[in-house]
Design a protein around this motif. Structure first.
Motif, PDB file in Angstrom:
ATOM      1  N   ALA A 140      -1.917   4.189   7.328  1.00  0.00           N
ATOM      2  CA  ALA A 140      -1.336   3.221   8.194  1.00  0.00           C
ATOM      3  C   ALA A 140      -2.609   2.701   9.104  1.00  0.00           C
ATOM      4  O   ALA A 140      -2.861   1.370   9.207  1.00  0.00           O
ATOM      5  N   GLU A 141      -3.472   3.573   9.607  1.00  0.00           N
ATOM      6  CA  GLU A 141      -4.650   3.147  10.243  1.00  0.00           C
ATOM      7  C   GLU A 141      -5.501   2.530   9.363  1.00  0.00           C
ATOM      8  O   GLU A 141      -6.273   1.559   9.737  1.00  0.00           O
ATOM      9  N   THR A 156       3.896   6.251  14.213  1.00  0.00           N
ATOM     10  CA  THR A 156       2.722   5.698  13.325  1.00  0.00           C
ATOM     11  C   THR A 156       3.026   4.174  13.317  1.00  0.00           C
ATOM     12  O   THR A 156       2.257   3.553  13.310  1.00  0.00           O
ATOM     13  N   ALA A 157       4.342   3.700  13.113  1.00  0.00           N
ATOM     14  CA  ALA A 157       4.709   2.450  13.228  1.00  0.00           C
ATOM     15  C   ALA A 157       4.416   1.565  14.493  1.00  0.00           C
ATOM     16  O   ALA A 157       3.805   0.554  14.525  1.00  0.00           O
ATOM     17  N   ASP A 158       4.804   2.480  15.525  1.00  0.00           N
ATOM     18  CA  ASP A 158       4.362   1.921  16.949  1.00  0.00           C
ATOM     19  C   ASP A 158       2.957   1.738  17.052  1.00  0.00           C
ATOM     20  O   ASP A 158       2.580   0.716  17.624  1.00  0.00           O
ATOM     21  N   THR A 159       2.202   2.733  16.661  1.00  0.00           N
ATOM     22  CA  THR A 159       0.891   2.536  16.693  1.00  0.00           C
ATOM     23  C   THR A 159       0.185   1.580  16.058  1.00  0.00           C
ATOM     24  O   THR A 159      -0.726   0.782  16.397  1.00  0.00           O
ATOM     25  N   ALA A 160       0.636   1.581  14.651  1.00  0.00           N
ATOM     26  CA  ALA A 160       0.223   0.060  13.794  1.00  0.00           C
ATOM     27  C   ALA A 160       0.825  -1.217  14.264  1.00  0.00           C
ATOM     28  O   ALA A 160       0.646  -2.080  13.554  1.00  0.00           O
ATOM     29  N   ASP A 161       1.719  -1.075  15.122  1.00  0.00           N
ATOM     30  CA  ASP A 161       2.389  -2.418  15.592  1.00  0.00           C
ATOM     31  C   ASP A 161       3.097  -2.854  14.534  1.00  0.00           C
ATOM     32  O   ASP A 161       3.020  -4.157  14.087  1.00  0.00           O
ATOM     33  N   GLU A 172       0.875  -1.172  -0.010  1.00  0.00           N
ATOM     34  CA  GLU A 172       0.110  -0.032  -0.108  1.00  0.00           C
ATOM     35  C   GLU A 172       0.818   1.231   0.191  1.00  0.00           C
ATOM     36  O   GLU A 172       2.034   1.098   0.466  1.00  0.00           O
ATOM     37  N   TYR A 173       0.371   2.287  -0.616  1.00  0.00           N
ATOM     38  CA  TYR A 173       1.457   3.570  -0.716  1.00  0.00           C
ATOM     39  C   TYR A 173       0.707   4.816  -0.098  1.00  0.00           C
ATOM     40  O   TYR A 173      -0.565   4.938   0.209  1.00  0.00           O
ATOM     41  N   TYR A 174       1.641   5.525   0.300  1.00  0.00           N
ATOM     42  CA  TYR A 174       1.398   6.961   0.806  1.00  0.00           C
ATOM     43  C   TYR A 174       1.671   7.817  -0.223  1.00  0.00           C
ATOM     44  O   TYR A 174       2.560   7.380  -1.274  1.00  0.00           O
ATOM     45  N   HIS A 175       1.593   9.253  -0.017  1.00  0.00           N
ATOM     46  CA  HIS A 175       1.826  10.064  -1.113  1.00  0.00           C
ATOM     47  C   HIS A 175       2.358  11.397  -0.535  1.00  0.00           C
ATOM     48  O   HIS A 175       2.202  11.827   0.349  1.00  0.00           O
TER      49      HIS A 175
END
Length: 412
Positions: free
Chosen positions: A161-162, A188-193, A141-144
Motif C-alpha cells: 500500500a505504501e 493500512t487503508a487509513d494510512t493510505a487514505d 496492484e496485488y498483494y500475496h
C-alpha cells in the motif's frame, strides 16, 4: 423436482432439471461457493413476484402498485441489518460481483488504483482482474499470501500500500480458510487514505452466526453473495455506513442494474429471517466442525492441507507434494467420475496456470445442510484419497461413485 407444467411446456428442459436433481442427490456436492436453498427460500423465489418489475427503492418506485413489493424489500433490509449490524443495506444486487462493481462506481473514478489479493493466491476476479470489467476501469496492484504458510502477511499488505498508494484496498477472498484481521487491513487503508472493501461472499453466514470476526463497522463497505454460507438463494448485498447510502444506491440503480429481482429479494428476506433463528447458528457450527474434520482426515492421509486447517467451511489442499504432483484439473475430473464434485484451485506461488492449478478446494456447506456428520467427513476423505490414488483407473472410480451414492441415499 419440476412440476407437470414444466414437463408439458418443455420436456427437454424438464429432463435436464431432473438429471440435475439426480446428480445432486447421488453425488457429494462440495463446491465451496454453493449451498442448498431451504424449502422456504425456494418457495419465495418461485412465487408470483416474478411477474413484477420493481424499478426503484421502497417508497420511491417508478411503477404504481408497489405496496407489497416495498414491504418485502424493506423486510429483507431490516433482517440484514439485524444479522450484520450495518447502518445501510442494499439487497438489490443480482450477484456479489455486481455488488462489488456498484461500490467501485459509487466512490472510485476510472483509472483509480485498487490493491487486492492476486487471483492466483485466492483473490476474486471481480477485485480488479483483467478478466473482469473492473480491470478495464481501474488500475490494479496485488498483494500475496505467504508462500510457506499460505496465510495473509499484513506487513506485506502495508508495504504494498505504501508503494502503490491505492484508492481502495480489498479484503475477503475465494479460497482463504483462516480468519482475517479486518482491523489491520483497515489501519493500512487509513494510512493510505484509501477506502476498504471487505468482500464477505464466502463468510456472510459465518459472520451472521457470530462464528467469524465481522468487518461491519470496520471496513467502509462490505459486499457479499447470498447463496453460499447464508443460504438465501441467488443474489448479493451491500452493507455500508449511512454516509455512503445515496452513492451506493444510485450506483446500483439506475447506473448498473434495472428492475429489482423481487423473487430473489423475497428469497433473501425469508433466508435472512431463517438465519436469525438459533437453528442457523447450530448449522454453521456443524459446517465448521465438518470442515475441520475433513481437513484433519485429509492431513492424516498425507495430503497437504493449506494453512494446516481451516476456520471456515473451506478446505484447500496442495497436490504438489503428493500423488505424483497431478494437476488440479486432472484431479477435479477424477473426483467427478468418483461422485465428488469439487473444483481445482491455485495455491500460493503455483507453478501451473489457473486452468490447471495445483490444488483442490472443498466446501462443507451443502453436505452439512443435508445432515452429513464429522464421521462422514472421515469417510469422504478416504474416498477422495482413493480417487486420487487411482486417478486413471476408471473401474475403481466407478466403484467409489457407487459407494458414495449409497451414503448419499441415507440423507435423502
Amino acid at each position: 423436482m419440476p412440476d407437470e407444467h414444466v414437463r408439458s411446456a418443455d420436456p427437454d428442459t424438464n429432463q435436464a432439471i431432473e438429471h440435475e436433481e439426480e446428480l445432486q442427490q447421488t453425488s457429494l456436492m462440495m463446491i465451496a461457493s454453493e449451498n442448498i436453498a431451504t424449502p422456504a427460500v425456494q418457495e419465495a423465489q418461485g412465487s408470483v413476484l416474478t411477474n413484477r418489475n420493481a424499478l426503484g427503492y421502497p417508497g420511491s418506485r417508478l411503477y404504481p402498485g408497489a405496496e407489497n413489493i416495498d414491504e418485502i424489500e424493506s423486510l429483507a433490509i431490516e433482517y440484514a441489518k439485524d444479522l450484520w449490524g450495518a447502518d445501510h443495506v442494499n439487497v438489490q444486487p443480482h450477484s456479489g460481483s455486481l455488488a462489488n462493481l456498484a461500490v467501485y462506481l459509487a466512490v472510485l473514478e476510472p483509472g483509480d488504483t485498487i490493491l487486492s489479493l492476486d487471483p492466483s493466491d485466492g483473490g476474486h476476479i471481480t477485485h480488479g482482474s483483467d478478466l473482469h470489467v473492473s480491470g478495464d476501469l481501474y488500475d490494479t496492484e496485488y498483494y500475496h499470501l505467504d508462500t510457506d504458510t499460505g496465510r495473509l502477511n499484513y506487513d506485506e499488505i502495508a508495504q504494498r500500500a505504501e508503494t502503490v498508494d491505492p484508492d481502495m484496498i480489498i479484503s475477503g477472498y475465494s479460497t482463504y480458510p483462516r480468519e482475517i484481521d479486518w482491523q489491520q487491513i483497515q489501519e493500512t487503508a487509513d494510512t493510505a487514505d484509501a477506502y476498504h472493501l471487505a468482500d464477505i461472499a464466502h463468510l456472510s453466514g459465518l459472520i451472521a452466526a457470530d462464528r467469524y470476526p465481522s468487518p461491519v463497522g470496520v471496513a467502509d463497505f462490505c459486499t457479499g453473495s447470498t447463496y453460499k454460507t447464508i443460504r438465501t438463494g441467488r443474489g448479493g448485498f451491500i452493507l455500508s455506513d449511512e454516509e455512503y447510502a445515496e452513492a451506493i444506491d444510485t450506483a446500483l440503480f439506475p447506473r448498473l442494474q434495472g428492475g429489482a429481482a423481487m423473487p430473489n429479494i423475497a428469497g433473501k428476506a425469508v433466508g435472512f429471517a431463517e438465519a436469525l433463528k438459533p437453528t442457523f447458528t447450530e448449522y454453521i457450527d456443524r459446517v465448521i466442525a465438518n470442515a475441520r474434520s475433513l481437513a484433519a482426515s485429509l492431513s492424516d492421509h498425507g495430503i497437504r492441507v493449506m494453512t494446516d486447517g481451516t476456520d471456515t467451511h473451506i478446505v484447500l489442499i496442495d497436490l504438489q507434494e503428493s500423488h505424483h504432483n497431478i494437476a488440479g484439473s486432472e484431479a477435479e475430473q477424477a473426483l467427478e467420475a468418483a461422485g465428488v464434485i469439487a473444483n481445482k484451485a491455485s495455491v500460493p506461488n503455483d507453478p501451473r496456470q489457473p486452468s490447471d492449478a495445483s490444488g483442490l478446494r472443498f466446501g462443507t456447506t451443502n453436505l452439512t445442510a443435508q445432515g452429513f456428520t464429522e464421521s462422514d467427513m472421515e469417510a469422504i476423505a478416504e474416498w477422495i484419497v482413493r480417487a486420487l490414488d487411482n486417478i486413471r483407473e476408471e473401474h475403481e472410480l466407478e466403484l467409489i461413485a457407487t459407494e458414495i451414492e449409497s451414503l448419499c441415499q441415507t440423507y435423502q
